[in-house]
Write a protein that holds these residues in place. Structure first.
Motif, PDB file in Angstrom:
ATOM      1  N   ASP A 261     -33.016  78.877  26.645  1.00 19.99           N
ATOM      2  CA  ASP A 261     -32.557  80.258  26.475  1.00 19.99           C
ATOM      3  C   ASP A 261     -32.499  80.686  24.999  1.00 19.99           C
ATOM      4  O   ASP A 261     -32.058  81.789  24.693  1.00 19.99           O
ATOM      5  CB  ASP A 261     -31.175  80.446  27.110  1.00 19.99           C
ATOM      6  N   LYS A 262     -32.973  79.819  24.099  1.00 21.18           N
ATOM      7  CA  LYS A 262     -32.877  80.118  22.666  1.00 21.18           C
ATOM      8  C   LYS A 262     -34.252  80.429  22.102  1.00 21.18           C
ATOM      9  O   LYS A 262     -35.187  79.627  22.249  1.00 21.18           O
ATOM     10  CB  LYS A 262     -32.245  78.938  21.925  1.00 21.18           C
ATOM     11  N   LEU A 263     -34.398  81.576  21.426  1.00 18.04           N
ATOM     12  CA  LEU A 263     -35.682  81.986  20.851  1.00 18.04           C
ATOM     13  C   LEU A 263     -35.951  81.197  19.570  1.00 18.04           C
ATOM     14  O   LEU A 263     -35.066  81.016  18.735  1.00 18.04           O
ATOM     15  CB  LEU A 263     -35.664  83.489  20.539  1.00 18.04           C
ATOM     16  N   SER A 264     -37.174  80.732  19.428  1.00 17.50           N
ATOM     17  CA  SER A 264     -37.563  80.004  18.222  1.00 17.50           C
ATOM     18  C   SER A 264     -37.634  80.949  17.022  1.00 17.50           C
ATOM     19  O   SER A 264     -38.249  82.008  17.084  1.00 17.50           O
ATOM     20  CB  SER A 264     -38.928  79.338  18.431  1.00 17.50           C
ATOM     21  N   GLY A 265     -37.017  80.528  15.916  1.00 19.78           N
ATOM     22  CA  GLY A 265     -37.064  81.326  14.688  1.00 19.78           C
ATOM     23  C   GLY A 265     -38.476  81.455  14.150  1.00 19.78           C
ATOM     24  O   GLY A 265     -38.809  82.454  13.502  1.00 19.78           O
TER      25      GLY A 265
ATOM     26  N   ILE B  20     -40.718  73.462   1.384  1.00 18.27           N
ATOM     27  CA  ILE B  20     -41.471  73.318   2.634  1.00 18.27           C
ATOM     28  C   ILE B  20     -40.488  73.133   3.788  1.00 18.27           C
ATOM     29  O   ILE B  20     -39.655  72.218   3.758  1.00 18.27           O
ATOM     30  CB  ILE B  20     -42.433  72.117   2.573  1.00 18.27           C
ATOM     31  N   LEU B  21     -40.588  74.001   4.771  1.00 20.47           N
ATOM     32  CA  LEU B  21     -39.804  73.863   6.008  1.00 20.47           C
ATOM     33  C   LEU B  21     -40.746  73.361   7.100  1.00 20.47           C
ATOM     34  O   LEU B  21     -41.665  74.058   7.514  1.00 20.47           O
ATOM     35  CB  LEU B  21     -39.190  75.211   6.409  1.00 20.47           C
ATOM     36  N   ASP B  22     -40.515  72.143   7.535  1.00 21.75           N
ATOM     37  CA  ASP B  22     -41.360  71.506   8.549  1.00 21.75           C
ATOM     38  C   ASP B  22     -40.701  71.616   9.924  1.00 21.75           C
ATOM     39  O   ASP B  22     -39.485  71.784  10.016  1.00 21.75           O
ATOM     40  CB  ASP B  22     -41.559  70.035   8.158  1.00 21.75           C
ATOM     41  N   GLU B  23     -41.514  71.515  10.987  1.00 26.33           N
ATOM     42  CA  GLU B  23     -41.005  71.607  12.369  1.00 26.33           C
ATOM     43  C   GLU B  23     -40.191  72.882  12.567  1.00 26.33           C
ATOM     44  O   GLU B  23     -39.138  72.877  13.220  1.00 26.33           O
ATOM     45  CB  GLU B  23     -40.154  70.370  12.709  1.00 26.33           C
ATOM     46  N   ALA B  24     -40.680  73.981  12.015  1.00 26.24           N
ATOM     47  CA  ALA B  24     -39.921  75.239  12.034  1.00 26.24           C
ATOM     48  C   ALA B  24     -39.786  75.834  13.424  1.00 26.24           C
ATOM     49  O   ALA B  24     -38.951  76.721  13.638  1.00 26.24           O
ATOM     50  CB  ALA B  24     -40.588  76.254  11.094  1.00 26.24           C
ATOM     51  N   GLN B  25     -40.570  75.349  14.389  1.00 27.05           N
ATOM     52  CA  GLN B  25     -40.426  75.864  15.756  1.00 27.05           C
ATOM     53  C   GLN B  25     -39.045  75.542  16.325  1.00 27.05           C
ATOM     54  O   GLN B  25     -38.592  76.162  17.283  1.00 27.05           O
ATOM     55  CB  GLN B  25     -41.519  75.298  16.680  1.00 27.05           C
ATOM     56  N   ASN B  26     -38.352  74.560  15.713  1.00 29.68           N
ATOM     57  CA  ASN B  26     -37.023  74.164  16.192  1.00 29.68           C
ATOM     58  C   ASN B  26     -35.886  74.816  15.417  1.00 29.68           C
ATOM     59  O   ASN B  26     -34.738  74.382  15.529  1.00 29.68           O
ATOM     60  CB  ASN B  26     -36.889  72.638  16.141  1.00 29.68           C
ATOM     61  N   THR B  27     -36.190  75.844  14.643  1.00 26.86           N
ATOM     62  CA  THR B  27     -35.127  76.616  13.991  1.00 26.86           C
ATOM     63  C   THR B  27     -34.713  77.761  14.911  1.00 26.86           C
ATOM     64  O   THR B  27     -35.543  78.314  15.638  1.00 26.86           O
ATOM     65  CB  THR B  27     -35.596  77.226  12.653  1.00 26.86           C
ATOM     66  N   SER B  28     -33.450  78.121  14.838  1.00 28.63           N
ATOM     67  CA  SER B  28     -33.005  79.330  15.531  1.00 28.63           C
ATOM     68  C   SER B  28     -33.390  80.522  14.658  1.00 28.63           C
ATOM     69  O   SER B  28     -33.768  80.367  13.486  1.00 28.63           O
ATOM     70  CB  SER B  28     -31.486  79.299  15.719  1.00 28.63           C
ATOM     71  N   CYS B  29     -33.293  81.708  15.203  1.00 25.93           N
ATOM     72  CA  CYS B  29     -33.621  82.920  14.437  1.00 25.93           C
ATOM     73  C   CYS B  29     -32.687  83.053  13.226  1.00 25.93           C
ATOM     74  O   CYS B  29     -33.116  83.458  12.140  1.00 25.93           O
ATOM     75  CB  CYS B  29     -33.518  84.158  15.324  1.00 25.93           C
ATOM     76  N   GLU B  30     -31.433  82.679  13.421  1.00 23.64           N
ATOM     77  CA  GLU B  30     -30.456  82.761  12.326  1.00 23.64           C
ATOM     78  C   GLU B  30     -30.788  81.754  11.226  1.00 23.64           C
ATOM     79  O   GLU B  30     -30.691  82.067  10.030  1.00 23.64           O
ATOM     80  CB  GLU B  30     -29.041  82.484  12.861  1.00 23.64           C
ATOM     81  N   GLN B  31     -31.180  80.545  11.610  1.00 22.10           N
ATOM     82  CA  GLN B  31     -31.542  79.530  10.621  1.00 22.10           C
ATOM     83  C   GLN B  31     -32.773  79.950   9.824  1.00 22.10           C
ATOM     84  O   GLN B  31     -32.832  79.750   8.611  1.00 22.10           O
ATOM     85  CB  GLN B  31     -31.823  78.197  11.317  1.00 22.10           C
ATOM     86  N   MET B  32     -33.756  80.537  10.506  1.00 22.80           N
ATOM     87  CA  MET B  32     -34.981  80.959   9.823  1.00 22.80           C
ATOM     88  C   MET B  32     -34.671  82.043   8.787  1.00 22.80           C
ATOM     89  O   MET B  32     -35.169  81.991   7.651  1.00 22.80           O
ATOM     90  CB  MET B  32     -36.003  81.468  10.837  1.00 22.80           C
TER      91      MET B  32
END
Length: 332
Positions: free
Chosen positions: A269-273, A230-242
């Motif tokens: 300036d960073k897109l959410s993963g 389970i990955l929680d609070e995924a809105q705070n991942t970068s695209c690379e992390q996702m």
């Protein structure tokens, strides 16, 4: 106008009315009707249209009561919303089998149609993305599904992770080792597991390595077989992390990704993963995407009101910006 609804047993009426009749008072206030319990039936009085919708809501609540549900304010408010939308018949779908039993013997199951679809997606898909506001049970239900799969020996390990991104605070100055510093970020995951398993059982599984709660950075370079991740609070991942997280999946594993795109703590300036993943993975076989909304909030009613107020504000702001842009184009 008066409409009458039969009540088969006294226990139904007691459950429906609630302590100090608060459930019925809520129905009366919301629809502008009066409700009385006389001679084994509910009598609803008021304007014809109000009476009709109130009667539908009461019948739906009786359906829940008949199937063993304790009627709470959350149930009442949710059924009121369904009745106003003409969807009160969907209430019967909510009495499905429980996901699992908590450490205190409480059955855990979906409380809204949105939650039901979310739980079904977790069951049917290898990867499920649950997007929605706070209080919709995204993380809690995912942990319940993970515990159920573990108890049924469908998986050998539960892995809970989230990105260590501050919500405006700085925790780096806190004393202690790395685990002590990241524990505040992981606390909601611990709380859910304690509720499902109890502290003693949780610690036993943790020592055996059956449960792992760790920051997202700890996932890099691993392949996770026979696991419920389970990955929680995924809105705070970068695209690379996702992308890194999604490619950790091994054989016999299941992934659930949860997040709220209205609470992104990344730099502007960073897109959410999470946002990118929803777009990229839509239509991919084995991936389920569930969008929950304010109607699926099962916390205090104020949470639902706050979410709606913020959504209305953002919608009005977007309309004003579009209008300003259109006027600017017209002047050119």
């Amino acid at each position: 106008m008066e409409e009458r609804i039969s009540i088969e047993r006294l226990e139904q009426a007691v459950n429906l009315f609630g302590s100090f009749d608060e459930n019925i008072h809520l129905i009366e206030t919301e629809f502008g009707v009066t409700v009385a319990n006389r001679e084994g039936e509910l009598r609803v009085n008021g304007e014809p249209e109000d009476v009709m919708v109130a009667a539908k809501a009461l019948s739906a609540l009786l359906t829940l009561s008949n199937r063993g549900e304790t009627i709470t304010e959350q149930n009442v408010r949710y059924v009121i919303g369904l009745a106003r939308a003409g969807q009160e018949d969907k209430v019967s779908e909510l009495t499905q089998d429980v996901i699992c039993i908590s450490a205190k013997g409480r059955p855990i199951k979906p409380k809204t149609i949105g939650q039901k679809k979310y739980v079904e997606s977790i069951s049917e898909n290898a990867v499920t993305i649950g997007v929605g506001p706070a209080g919709t049970g995204k993380t809690y239900l995912a942990v319940a599904a993970a515990v159920a799969a573990f108890r049924e020996r469908k998986i050998n390990r539960i892995i809970l992770t989230r990105p260590a991104v501050e919500a405006g605070e700085r925790l780096g100055f806190l004393p202690g080792d790395l685990q002590s510093k990241v524990d505040p970020y992981l606390r909601p995951l611990y709380d859910a597991l304690f509720d499902m398993l109890g502290a003693e059982t949780y610690n036993k599984y943790l020592e055996r390595g059956n449960i792992e709660v760790a920051p997202l950075a700890y996932m890099r370079g691993r392949t996770l077989d026979d696991s419920f991740i389970i990955l929680d609070e995924a809105q705070n991942t970068s695209c690379e992390q996702m992308k890194m997280f999604l490619t950790r999946m091994g054989f016999g594993s299941k992934m659930v990704i949860t997040g709220d795109v209205t609470q992104i703590d990344l730099p502007a300036d960073k897109l959410s993963g999470l946002k990118q993943a929803v777009r990229v993975l839509k239509g991919v076989e084995g991936v389920g995407i569930c969008e929950l909304n304010d109607q699926d909030v099962v916390r205090h009613v104020m949470v639902q009101r706050i979410i709606k107020a913020y959504q209305d504000y953002e919608d009005a702001k977007a309309r004003a910006e579009r209008s300003a842009n259109n006027k600017a184009k017209g002047r050119r």
